[in-house]
Enzyme design. Structure first.
Site, PDB file in Angstrom:
ATOM      1  N   THR A 273      45.084 -17.286  89.883  1.00 16.80           N
ATOM      2  CA  THR A 273      43.812 -16.670  90.231  1.00 16.80           C
ATOM      3  C   THR A 273      43.781 -15.222  89.768  1.00 16.80           C
ATOM      4  OG1 THR A 273      44.616 -15.874  92.369  1.00 16.80           O
ATOM      5  CG2 THR A 273      43.569 -18.049  92.337  1.00 16.80           C
ATOM      6  N   ASP A 274      42.576 -14.706  89.617  1.00 18.73           N
ATOM      7  CA  ASP A 274      42.422 -13.260  89.609  1.00 18.73           C
ATOM      8  C   ASP A 274      42.734 -12.779  91.019  1.00 18.73           C
ATOM      9  OD1 ASP A 274      41.859 -10.681  88.850  1.00 18.73           O
ATOM     10  OD2 ASP A 274      39.930 -11.171  87.931  1.00 18.73           O
ATOM     11  N   TRP A 275      43.019 -11.500  91.165  1.00 16.87           N
ATOM     12  CA  TRP A 275      43.551 -10.983  92.429  1.00 16.87           C
ATOM     13  C   TRP A 275      42.541 -11.141  93.560  1.00 16.87           C
ATOM     14  CZ3 TRP A 275      46.837 -11.712  89.175  1.00 16.87           C
ATOM     15  CH2 TRP A 275      48.147 -11.234  89.225  1.00 16.87           C
TER      16      TRP A 275
END
Length: 778
Positions: A273-275
């Site tokens: 995932t993106d953060w």
């Protein structure tokens, strides 16, 4: 008593010796290692280690101080199974880590390379690969394992806050440049994470916005670059984006992350995932989002509970664990690489300087105002950005570098003289403006937000008259910056009244004295140029050129390097001329809280949801198909020399067509030329296809005056296809196709034709709209 004690110890030793040691990663099979893991260890491995300063929903981006200070995240270690923690660090303009560490006198600066748009503007895949090699070397030598780059989302609209990180409005340019970057970085034995997958085209409410896009536009525009990058460079990882796509979070979308990415494209790596992206950890696991970064306690709890209550099949978790382990096996840290913390920063500075000069675009050059002649010694330098040069954008795309070469320093390094009194006037003004614009350090993510640029200083008439008398030329630098969490404003696209006055006043004073005026655009995204471009004698689009920016600009101004960059984005006459103008969040404050989105909302158009009504007509596909005039077209760029195109030939090859053309330097200065190949489908207007589509490009080597190079560009027949939603297939229509050889989308040098047979390739039926949206048609 001693005898009994000795017997007990002996018995324990014999028992322990009989218990087999746990399998070790790299020595035992992955299946054996996974079988030996506890449920808790598996759950830990598929989420990150969290972040320093993270407490509940409070976090500080960019700190894993116990591993590599300033890195974005890390994976969980399981020492008993020989599984180390590996480090993930931000990019893409260079490695982003902390330059200074507590209790350590050493420094850990990284090289700030040019922004993505500038790199793409080189149109030079070999050069971009060399930049990637240099960045990858710093990743390796500073102890990181995966660079969170490149970013190749489409420039859907000029105001997207992160366009500076992205390459182009065209998916072919985006994909080819990204693939070159990835090959370069990964040649060092470190990984990349191609991002943001997919349709991350605005920062406003980026964690809650639903991008509503037709399957055709997704496949032809927003996914095509990723497809090229995956197939041509095999990135180690892919990063899922924050946004929804047609009603489903990207990180929870099995259609996107498994059926398309793995089953259709053959991706073999890991997805993260993106953060703080997404919401439902179980849905993310099932979709094929193998790792959740940076890791939150509730995600761990949900995965454990999901296995125990049957909502998550442990086989799914094991699959994702296996992909994480496959990533770790490739990493330098697992292989025991002894990183030096001493990459060759001097050599990398040379690479960034060269790459920056090659991506700068000469937009205007009346009466050969550039390069500056040998008679030009004294330079009058106007514009606050001349003295406060912008290396790149803000946020995770920033780089902690040792220095930024200002334009002042670059000019002085080349022997030009600068008026010191004018310099002091500007520096004093800028210092005052910076105090006024200091961000609130207590606001979340304040250190990632763009700082407002100073209001432009307008010198008094007497100062302008004095400068026009004693200086040989005037340089005016106009600057723009942007970054994460916020999109640009409409006022950022337009010149301010102060900038307009500065341009008019300087041009009037210097032209009256028979002197020329050069404008330098130190910007990260497209701005309006149509209303003022008639004023100066030359305009150099320098983009944001990294830490050597002032030297790179001066290399072009002085003629040390002939400009060879060309636009990978269209400069429209006005902002509202862009096709997506009705479907972009104009001047709306971004939602900067990336964690508290409790439910999907659909009440606010262009914030909660965005309808991609322009469909496939993005950038030049729109302007050229609907006969819209523009300020500067896609693919445009001037040179200090001229090039002739001759002997164009097309011939059938196995699986497609080969186009060749001879490029001759017909001028008096050595230079490089970018050659572009567009195609036109039969009956394009009747079948709702663009007037032309870029299908290939090439850049010549540096040609001396009179020298010729034969350029070859190949196109596979399948790449002539358009996506047909009715049959869910890529279809090549039968008929006569035109192959356009051009110096830009508007400067077509030759037209070739070929008769093409019909063909089609079936795909999965996926990523469908939840409800119909209005679609732009020719």
């Amino acid at each position: 008593m001693k005898k009994h004690y000795f017997s007990l110890i002996l018995a324990i030793g014999i028992f322990t010796a009989c218990v087999p040691a746990p399998p070790q990663l790299g020595k035992a099979s992955l299946d054996e290692v996974i079988a030996a893991m506890t449920l808790e260890e598996k759950a830990h491995l598929v989420i990150g280690m969290g972040m320093a300063g993270q407490t509940g929903n409070n976090t500080v981006i960019g700190r894993t101080d116990d591993v590599v200070a300033g890195a974005a995240g890390a994976t969980y270690s399981i020492p008993r199974l020989g599984i180390p923690s590996i480090v993930l660090a931000d990019g893409p303009a260079g490695l982003r880590i902390d330059p200074i560490r507590e209790g350590d006198t050493a420094t850990y600066y990284c090289t700030h390379f040019p922004i993505g748009t500038l790199l793409a503007s080189t149109w030079n895949q070999n050069l971009v690969e060399e930049v990637g090699k240099a960045i990858g070397n710093e990743v390796l030598e500073y102890g990181a394992d995966v660079l969170l780059a490149p970013a190749l989302n489409i420039h859907r609209y000029p105001l997207c806050g992160r366009n500076f990180e992205y390459y182009s409005e065209d998916p072919i340019v985006s994909g080819k440049i990204a693939a070159a970057y990835i090959r370069g970085v990964q040649s060092n034995g470190v990984g990349t994470s191609v991002k943001h997958f997919a349709a991350n085209n605005q920062e406003t409410n980026r964690n809650g916005n639903d991008a509503r896009v037709s399957p055709r536009a997704l496949r032809e525009i927003y996914l095509k670059g990723f497809e090229i990058a995956v197939k041509e460079s095999a990135p180690w990882t892919v990063m899922s984006s924050y946004n929804y796509i047609n009603g489903t979070y990207a990180s929870e979308n099995k259609d996107l992350l498994t059926t398309l990415l793995r089953d259709e494209w053959g991706f073999k790596g890991m997805v993260m995932t993106d953060w703080f992206g997404g919401k439902d950890a179980i849905a993310q696991m099932e979709s094929g989002n193998d790792m959740l970064q940076p890791g939150r306690s509730e995600q761990y709890d949900n995965i454990i509970a999901g296995i125990k209550n049957g909502k998550l099949d442990e086989k799914v978790l094991d699959r994702n664990v296996k992909r994480v382990l496959e990533l770790i096996l490739q990493s330098p840290r697992f292989k025991g690489y002894k990183y030096s913390n001493k990459p060759d920063l001097q050599e990398h500075a040379k690479i960034t300087r060269q790459s920056a000069t090659e991506g700068m675009v000469l937009l205007k050059n009346n009466q050969s105002a550039l390069p500056l002649g040998s008679n030009i010694k004294q330079v009058a330098l106007f514009g606050c950005t001349s003295y406060s040069f912008i290396a790149g954008g803000t946020g995770s795309g920033n780089v902690n570098r040792a220095y930024t070469v200002s334009l002042v320093d670059g000019l002085k390094n080349a022997g030009y003289q600068i008026d010191e009194a004018l310099k002091k006037q500007y520096e004093s003004y800028i210092a005052t403006e910076e105090k006024r614009n200091t961000p609130d350090p207590n606001k979340p993510f304040s250190r990632f937000m763009p700082v407002p640029r100073p209001t432009e200083l307008i010198p008094e008439a007497a100062t302008l008259t004095e400068q026009a008398t004693k200086a040989d030329v005037a340089l005016i630098t106009l600057g723009r910056t942007s970054g994460e969490f916020a999109d640009r404003s409409t006022s950022d696209f337009e010149l301010s009244k102060e900038e307009q006055a500065l341009l008019e006043n300087v041009c009037k004073a210097f032209h009256a004295a028979g002197k020329k005026v050069i404008v330098i655009l130190n910007i990260g995204g497209v701005i309006e140029t149509a209303s003022w471009k008639h004023l100066p004698d030359a305009i150099l689009l320098a983009w944001q050129a990294g830490q050597e920016g002032g030297n790179s600009v001066t290399d072009v101004l002085s003629g040390k390097v002939s400009p060879s960059g060309k636009l990978t984005v269209t400069f429209p006459n006005g902002l509202m001329d862009a096709a997506a103008s009705d479907n972009f969040p104009m001047d709306i404050k971004a939602d900067t809280d990336v964690r508290n989105k409790s439910e999907k909302k659909t009440s606010v158009r262009n914030v909660d949801y965005t309808n991609y009504e322009e469909d496939i007509f993005v950038g030049y596909r729109y302007f050229d198909s609907f006969d819209k005039t523009v300020s500067y077209p896609f693919g445009y760029g001037l040179s200090y020399t001229t090039f002739g195109y001759s002997n164009p030939i097309i011939k059938a090859i196995d699986g497609g067509y080969s186009v060749t053309v001879e490029i001759t330097n017909t001028g008096k200065i050595a230079g490089k030329e970018v050659v572009q190949l567009y195609t036109v489908a039969p009956n394009a207007s009747q079948t709702n296809k663009p007037a032309k589509k870029l299908k290939a490009f090439a850049k010549t080597r540096e040609l001396k005056p009179g020298e010729t190079e034969t350029v070859t560009m190949n196109i596979q027949t399948e790449n002539l296809a358009s996506y047909d939603e009715t049959s869910t297939s890529w279809k090549v229509d039968a008929g006569t196709y035109q192959f356009l050889i051009g110096a830009s989308s508007h400067d077509i040098k030759a037209i070739l034709e070929a008769s093409v047979s019909a063909s089609s390739e079936k795909t999965h039926d996926l990523l469908k709209l939840e409800q119909p949206i209005k679609i732009l048609k020719r």
